[in-house]
Motif scaffolding. Structure first.
Motif, PDB file in Angstrom:
ATOM      1  N   SER A   2       0.814  -1.212   0.000  1.00 18.50           N
ATOM      2  CA  SER A   2       0.000   0.000   0.000  1.00 18.50           C
ATOM      3  C   SER A   2       0.848   1.263   0.000  1.00 18.50           C
ATOM      4  CB  SER A   2      -0.924  -0.014   1.213  1.00 18.50           C
ATOM      5  OG  SER A   2      -0.151  -0.077   2.391  1.00 18.50           O
ATOM      6  N   HIS A   3       2.124   1.159  -0.285  1.00 21.98           N
ATOM      7  CA  HIS A   3       3.012   2.323  -0.305  1.00 21.98           C
ATOM      8  C   HIS A   3       3.437   2.637  -1.734  1.00 21.98           C
ATOM      9  CE1 HIS A   3       3.192   1.095   3.884  1.00 21.98           C
ATOM     10  NE2 HIS A   3       3.538   2.333   4.149  1.00 21.98           N
ATOM     11  N   LYS A   4       3.074   3.842  -2.183  1.00 23.06           N
ATOM     12  CA  LYS A   4       3.437   4.282  -3.526  1.00 23.06           C
ATOM     13  C   LYS A   4       4.665   5.172  -3.434  1.00 23.06           C
ATOM     14  CE  LYS A   4      -1.128   4.061  -5.561  1.00 23.06           C
ATOM     15  NZ  LYS A   4      -1.982   4.636  -6.599  1.00 23.06           N
ATOM     16  N   GLN A   5       5.624   4.913  -4.294  1.00 23.55           N
ATOM     17  CA  GLN A   5       6.844   5.711  -4.314  1.00 23.55           C
ATOM     18  C   GLN A   5       6.812   6.610  -5.539  1.00 23.55           C
ATOM     19  OE1 GLN A   5       9.967   2.813  -4.096  1.00 23.55           O
ATOM     20  NE2 GLN A   5       9.649   2.484  -1.907  1.00 23.55           N
ATOM     21  N   PHE A   6       7.088   7.896  -5.294  1.00 22.55           N
ATOM     22  CA  PHE A   6       7.052   8.898  -6.348  1.00 22.55           C
ATOM     23  C   PHE A   6       8.437   9.480  -6.556  1.00 22.55           C
ATOM     24  CE2 PHE A   6       2.770   8.519  -4.943  1.00 22.55           C
ATOM     25  CZ  PHE A   6       2.021   8.665  -6.105  1.00 22.55           C
ATOM     26  N   LYS A   7       8.758   9.723  -7.826  1.00 21.68           N
ATOM     27  CA  LYS A   7      10.074  10.235  -8.180  1.00 21.68           C
ATOM     28  C   LYS A   7       9.909  11.427  -9.114  1.00 21.68           C
ATOM     29  CE  LYS A   7      14.549   8.837  -9.871  1.00 21.68           C
ATOM     30  NZ  LYS A   7      15.382   7.808 -10.431  1.00 21.68           N
ATOM     31  N   HIS A   8      10.802  12.397  -8.971  1.00 21.67           N
ATOM     32  CA  HIS A   8      10.837  13.565  -9.844  1.00 21.67           C
ATOM     33  C   HIS A   8      12.050  13.429 -10.750  1.00 21.67           C
ATOM     34  CE1 HIS A   8      10.954  17.817 -11.024  1.00 21.67           C
ATOM     35  NE2 HIS A   8       9.692  17.860 -10.622  1.00 21.67           N
ATOM     36  N   SER A   9      11.994  14.058 -11.910  1.00 22.74           N
ATOM     37  CA  SER A   9      13.106  13.949 -12.867  1.00 22.74           C
ATOM     38  C   SER A   9      14.404  14.535 -12.328  1.00 22.74           C
ATOM     39  CB  SER A   9      12.735  14.630 -14.183  1.00 22.74           C
ATOM     40  OG  SER A   9      12.438  15.997 -13.966  1.00 22.74           O
ATOM     41  N   ASP A  10      14.312  15.415 -11.308  1.00 23.54           N
ATOM     42  CA  ASP A  10      15.530  15.991 -10.730  1.00 23.54           C
ATOM     43  C   ASP A  10      16.117  15.146  -9.597  1.00 23.54           C
ATOM     44  OD1 ASP A  10      13.868  16.482  -8.554  1.00 23.54           O
ATOM     45  OD2 ASP A  10      13.862  18.655  -8.788  1.00 23.54           O
ATOM     46  N   GLY A  11      15.523  13.960  -9.350  1.00 23.14           N
ATOM     47  CA  GLY A  11      16.082  13.041  -8.366  1.00 23.14           C
ATOM     48  C   GLY A  11      15.374  13.001  -7.027  1.00 23.14           C
ATOM     49  N   ARG A  12      14.480  13.946  -6.770  1.00 26.19           N
ATOM     50  CA  ARG A  12      13.747  13.920  -5.497  1.00 26.19           C
ATOM     51  C   ARG A  12      12.762  12.756  -5.495  1.00 26.19           C
ATOM     52  NH1 ARG A  12      10.893  19.493  -5.281  1.00 26.19           N
ATOM     53  NH2 ARG A  12      10.744  19.073  -7.505  1.00 26.19           N
ATOM     54  N   PHE A  13      12.525  12.192  -4.306  1.00 28.76           N
ATOM     55  CA  PHE A  13      11.566  11.095  -4.206  1.00 28.76           C
ATOM     56  C   PHE A  13      10.939  11.062  -2.821  1.00 28.76           C
ATOM     57  CE2 PHE A  13      15.579   9.460  -2.748  1.00 28.76           C
ATOM     58  CZ  PHE A  13      15.254   8.683  -1.652  1.00 28.76           C
ATOM     59  N   THR A  14       9.789  10.417  -2.737  1.00 28.46           N
ATOM     60  CA  THR A  14       9.107  10.240  -1.464  1.00 28.46           C
ATOM     61  C   THR A  14       8.171   9.049  -1.564  1.00 28.46           C
ATOM     62  OG1 THR A  14       7.906  11.377   0.310  1.00 28.46           O
ATOM     63  CG2 THR A  14       7.126  11.753  -1.941  1.00 28.46           C
ATOM     64  N   THR A  15       7.669   8.612  -0.430  1.00 36.27           N
ATOM     65  CA  THR A  15       6.734   7.494  -0.362  1.00 36.27           C
ATOM     66  C   THR A  15       5.455   7.965   0.304  1.00 36.27           C
ATOM     67  OG1 THR A  15       8.572   5.941  -0.159  1.00 36.27           O
ATOM     68  CG2 THR A  15       6.407   5.151   0.533  1.00 36.27           C
ATOM     69  N   VAL A  16       4.320   7.557  -0.275  1.00 36.50           N
ATOM     70  CA  VAL A  16       3.004   7.916   0.272  1.00 36.50           C
ATOM     71  C   VAL A  16       2.264   6.625   0.608  1.00 36.50           C
ATOM     72  CG1 VAL A  16       0.802   9.070  -0.167  1.00 36.50           C
ATOM     73  CG2 VAL A  16       2.913  10.008  -1.137  1.00 36.50           C
ATOM     74  N   PRO A  17       1.878   6.439   1.876  1.00 36.61           N
ATOM     75  CA  PRO A  17       1.078   5.263   2.224  1.00 36.61           C
ATOM     76  C   PRO A  17      -0.371   5.489   1.785  1.00 36.61           C
ATOM     77  CG  PRO A  17       1.467   6.584   4.179  1.00 36.61           C
ATOM     78  CD  PRO A  17       2.228   7.226   3.051  1.00 36.61           C
ATOM     79  N   VAL A  18      -0.912   4.526   1.057  1.00 37.69           N
ATOM     80  CA  VAL A  18      -2.284   4.645   0.563  1.00 37.69           C
ATOM     81  C   VAL A  18      -3.096   3.525   1.202  1.00 37.69           C
ATOM     82  CG1 VAL A  18      -3.751   4.771  -1.488  1.00 37.69           C
ATOM     83  CG2 VAL A  18      -1.405   5.605  -1.595  1.00 37.69           C
ATOM     84  N   HIS A  19      -3.492   3.748   2.449  1.00 38.16           N
ATOM     85  CA  HIS A  19      -4.282   2.771   3.191  1.00 38.16           C
ATOM     86  C   HIS A  19      -5.748   3.174   3.127  1.00 38.16           C
ATOM     87  CE1 HIS A  19      -0.737   0.911   4.989  1.00 38.16           C
ATOM     88  NE2 HIS A  19      -0.269   2.128   5.230  1.00 38.16           N
ATOM     89  N   PRO A  20      -6.648   2.259   2.774  1.00 38.13           N
ATOM     90  CA  PRO A  20      -8.078   2.587   2.728  1.00 38.13           C
ATOM     91  C   PRO A  20      -8.581   3.073   4.090  1.00 38.13           C
ATOM     92  CG  PRO A  20      -7.661   0.428   1.768  1.00 38.13           C
ATOM     93  CD  PRO A  20      -6.380   0.881   2.407  1.00 38.13           C
ATOM     94  N   GLY A  21      -9.277   4.194   4.085  1.00 41.75           N
ATOM     95  CA  GLY A  21      -9.868   4.712   5.315  1.00 41.75           C
ATOM     96  C   GLY A  21      -8.906   5.430   6.242  1.00 41.75           C
ATOM     97  N   ARG A  22      -7.656   5.624   5.832  1.00 45.31           N
ATOM     98  CA  ARG A  22      -6.689   6.312   6.690  1.00 45.31           C
ATOM     99  C   ARG A  22      -6.184   7.567   6.003  1.00 45.31           C
ATOM    100  NH1 ARG A  22      -2.492   2.680   9.604  1.00 45.31           N
ATOM    101  NH2 ARG A  22      -2.224   4.668  10.636  1.00 45.31           N
ATOM    102  N   ASP A  23      -6.057   8.632   6.772  1.00 44.04           N
ATOM    103  CA  ASP A  23      -5.608   9.915   6.255  1.00 44.04           C
ATOM    104  C   ASP A  23      -4.105  10.088   6.451  1.00 44.04           C
ATOM    105  OD1 ASP A  23      -8.245  10.575   5.623  1.00 44.04           O
ATOM    106  OD2 ASP A  23      -8.598  11.518   7.563  1.00 44.04           O
ATOM    107  N   ILE A  24      -3.560  11.091   5.766  1.00 43.91           N
ATOM    108  CA  ILE A  24      -2.158  11.472   5.933  1.00 43.91           C
ATOM    109  C   ILE A  24      -2.108  12.495   7.069  1.00 43.91           C
ATOM    110  CG2 ILE A  24      -0.140  12.507   4.828  1.00 43.91           C
ATOM    111  CD1 ILE A  24      -0.928   9.829   3.583  1.00 43.91           C
ATOM    112  N   SER A  25      -1.442  12.166   8.141  1.00 45.92           N
ATOM    113  CA  SER A  25      -1.378  13.038   9.316  1.00 45.92           C
ATOM    114  C   SER A  25      -0.515  14.268   9.030  1.00 45.92           C
ATOM    115  CB  SER A  25      -0.791  12.274  10.498  1.00 45.92           C
ATOM    116  OG  SER A  25       0.584  12.025  10.264  1.00 45.92           O
ATOM    117  N   PRO A  26      -0.706  15.329   9.809  1.00 47.25           N
ATOM    118  CA  PRO A  26       0.151  16.517   9.642  1.00 47.25           C
ATOM    119  C   PRO A  26       1.639  16.183   9.776  1.00 47.25           C
ATOM    120  CG  PRO A  26      -1.725  17.053  11.005  1.00 47.25           C
ATOM    121  CD  PRO A  26      -1.760  15.559  10.793  1.00 47.25           C
ATOM    122  N   PHE A  27       1.981  15.295  10.697  1.00 50.40           N
ATOM    123  CA  PHE A  27       3.374  14.896  10.883  1.00 50.40           C
ATOM    124  C   PHE A  27       3.920  14.254   9.604  1.00 50.40           C
ATOM    125  CE2 PHE A  27       6.459  11.570  11.849  1.00 50.40           C
ATOM    126  CZ  PHE A  27       7.442  12.309  12.487  1.00 50.40           C
TER     127      PHE A  27
END
Length: 74
Positions: free
Chosen positions: A29-54
């Protein structure tokens, strides 16, 4: 740094795509995103759960941005 809102995972994914990130891969359930300039991050995509401010601040830090800048792409 102001208060970060609680966002749905699909909102965060849309923001990243508008910023030029593409989905590089997904593991479970974790999607990894990449930018052409090398930056990257991971976003958890869990049903029914939000992304917290932290976690939103951590995603912004991963891509060398601020929460405020992220929200301009909302």
């Amino acid at each position: 740094m102001g208060n970060a809102p609680v966002l749905k995972p699909r909102e965060v994914v849309r923001i990243l795509e508008r910023m030029g990130f593409t989905e590089a891969r997904q593991r479970g359930s974790h999607k990894q995103f990449k930018h052409s300039d090398g930056r990257f991050t991971t976003v958890p995509v869990h049903p029914g759960r939000d992304i917290s401010p932290f976690l939103l601040r951590k995603i912004a830090e991963d891509i060398r941005s601020t929460v405020e800048e992220l929200l301009t792409y909302r």
